[in-house]
Design an enzyme around this catalytic site. Structure first.
Site, short mmCIF file in Angstrom:
data_model
loop_
_atom_site.label_atom_id
_atom_site.label_comp_id
_atom_site.label_asym_id
_atom_site.label_seq_id
_atom_site.Cartn_x
_atom_site.Cartn_y
_atom_site.Cartn_z
N ASP A 1 -7.62 18.87 -15.29
CA ASP A 1 -7.83 17.41 -15.60
C ASP A 1 -7.57 17.33 -16.82
O ASP A 1 -8.25 17.90 -17.97
CB ASP A 1 -9.51 16.97 -15.34
CG ASP A 1 -9.66 15.79 -15.69
OD1 ASP A 1 -8.98 15.16 -16.33
OD2 ASP A 1 -10.81 15.20 -15.15
N ARG B 1 0.95 -1.27 0.10
CA ARG B 1 0.08 0.05 -0.05
C ARG B 1 0.91 1.19 0.16
O ARG B 1 0.64 2.07 -0.66
CB ARG B 1 -0.95 -0.15 1.34
CG ARG B 1 -1.78 1.17 1.16
CD ARG B 1 -2.99 1.21 2.04
NE ARG B 1 -2.93 0.39 3.31
CZ ARG B 1 -2.39 0.36 4.44
NH1 ARG B 1 -1.70 1.74 4.53
NH2 ARG B 1 -2.31 -0.48 5.22
N TYR C 1 -16.20 16.77 -15.77
CA TYR C 1 -16.42 15.40 -15.78
C TYR C 1 -17.74 15.35 -14.79
O TYR C 1 -17.56 15.74 -13.46
CB TYR C 1 -15.35 14.61 -15.51
CG TYR C 1 -15.75 12.99 -15.35
CD1 TYR C 1 -16.29 12.20 -16.39
CD2 TYR C 1 -15.81 12.52 -13.88
CE1 TYR C 1 -16.49 11.19 -16.25
CE2 TYR C 1 -16.00 11.14 -14.08
CZ TYR C 1 -16.50 10.17 -15.08
OH TYR C 1 -16.86 9.00 -14.68
#
Ligand SMILES: *Cc1c(COP(=O)(O)O)cnc(C)c1O
Length: 384
Positions: free
Chosen positions: A177, A51, A104
């Site tokens: 983005d 992780r 989005y």
């Protein structure tokens, strides 16, 4: 140290050293959750638990950072997981986010439905209108200015440099983005943005076979906070996903050239078609953002939206009638896809300021032979 190699070379080599043990040209997929320690706290190669870090993920993070020209890269299980980690790294209760009015749909939903519960406020604004953005940001309170250019699905082009100045003057972190353009066509950090966000699910992966997200930034302090979120909340990409994304990225440059060429040919072919009320493609001179796109991008990309003159019913029928273009969510793969945003990608923003007109069809133009694509569209469009 700035890397002087060109994009196409970096896309194949950045972070991709051959395996020192066997000489395998392709770095192995480190399909492991943990790493044996030489002694307590004495890690071999710096890896402890997957992780926190995995070499396959590192290779992707190094690669994406190199392509965006940034110092720090992070990869996540999806684009939205990346966005969520970034927002949590920056925002405190009471902070304000200003975002574009056609970002989005999932980005708006994440901020408006989830982060709002932690006391985050947001406003949407037309990013092409610099005065409106100036009015929407609140000095000292607006901590994030979030834009998407070209935007989804209306292909609006907004000025990253100008918006970065407005955001910075208010004390905000400016986030772009860059999913639609990809770093091959546009480099937001060089234009003045602070953070680049990707859904690597789209053009970076490029083959519609893996989900992923990425963040790239230069600021070391912000990178520490993002790294902590990635480790502590754990929405990381798995080794197989990271490897598939790296594999896809190697051909990004040649794919984007073909996506752009095919989309340009399709857009030009459809100009004047009686069934089409409006074509949204920045590669057309008639597009209001054409000049700006030419300035801040090195190509116009593979996304086109079409307004169908006869309305929603005809648009739906068109979307259900093509043979090569497949009706599906998502974009950026080698195969052509068609979407009906108002009920698919943008269903979550119906009834909000981000609602998409119901006669809009979105094309993700693939890299098939363009004559087959044009033929497919011509057959499916309402007859002349
Ligand atoms: C798909 C997409 C996202 C979300 O990414 P996921 O990988 O689906 O989580 C964000 N921004 C844009 C522009 C997208 O197209």
């Amino acid at each position: 140290m700035p890397n002087k190699q060109h994009f196409e070379t970096l896309a194949i080599h950045a972070g991709q050293e051959f395996d020192p043990t066997t000489g395998a040209i392709i770095p192995p997929i480190y399909q492991t959750s943990t790493f044996v320690q030489n002694g307590i706290g004495n890690f071999r190669g710096g890896y402890e638990y997957a992780r926190g870090g995995n070499p396959t993920r590192t290779s992707l993070e190094t690669l994406v950072a190199a392509l965006e020209g940034g110092a720090h890269g992070f990869s996540f299980a999806s684009g939205l997981a990346a966005e969520d980690a970034l927002l949590r790294a920056i925002l405190e209760p009471g902070d304000h986010v200003v975002l574009g009015n056609d970002v989005y749909g999932g980005t708006h939903r994440l901020i408006n439905k989830i982060h709002s519960r932690s006391g985050i406020e947001n406003d949407t604004v037309e990013m092409m209108d610099l005065n409106a953005v100036q009015k929407a940001v609140v000095k000292g309170k607006t901590k994030v200015l979030w834009l998407e250019t070209p935007s989804n699905p209306l292909m609006k082009i907004s000025d990253v440099g100008e918006l970065a100045e407005i955001g910075h003057a208010a004390g905000a972190i400016v986030v772009v983005d860059n999913t639609f353009a990809s770093p091959y066509l546009q480099k937001p950090l060089a234009l003045g943005a602070d953070v680049v966000v990707h859904s690597t699910t789209k053009y970076l992966g490029g083959h519609s076979d893996v989900l992923g997200g990425a963040l790239v930034m230069n600021d070391a302090e912000l990178a520490d906070k993002v790294g902590f979120q990635q480790f502590a909340a754990g929405a990381v990409s798995g080794p197989m996903d990271a490897w598939l994304t790296v594999r896809g990225i190697k051909t990004l440059a040649v794919r984007m050239d073909r996506h752009s060429a095919n989309a340009q040919a399709i857009a030009e072919h459809l100009v004047g078609h009686p069934a089409i009320e409006r074509i949204y493609y920045p590669g057309l001179e008639s597009h209001p953002g054409h000049e700006l796109a030419k300035k801040q991008m090195s190509g116009f990309g593979g996304m086109i939206s079409l307004g169908i003159r006869a309305g929603a019913k005809a648009a739906r029928k068109f979307a259900e009638s093509t043979k090569v273009f497949q009706l599906a969510e998502s974009l950026g793969g080698v195969e052509s896809l068609m979407g009906y945003p108002s009920e698919m990608t943008h269903a979550s923003v119906r009834g909000t300021a981000l609602e998409v007109p119901d006669n809009i069809i979105r094309l993700s133009v693939g890299i098939e032979n363009v004559d087959d694509l044009i033929d497919d569209l011509d057959r499916a469009l309402p007859k002349r």
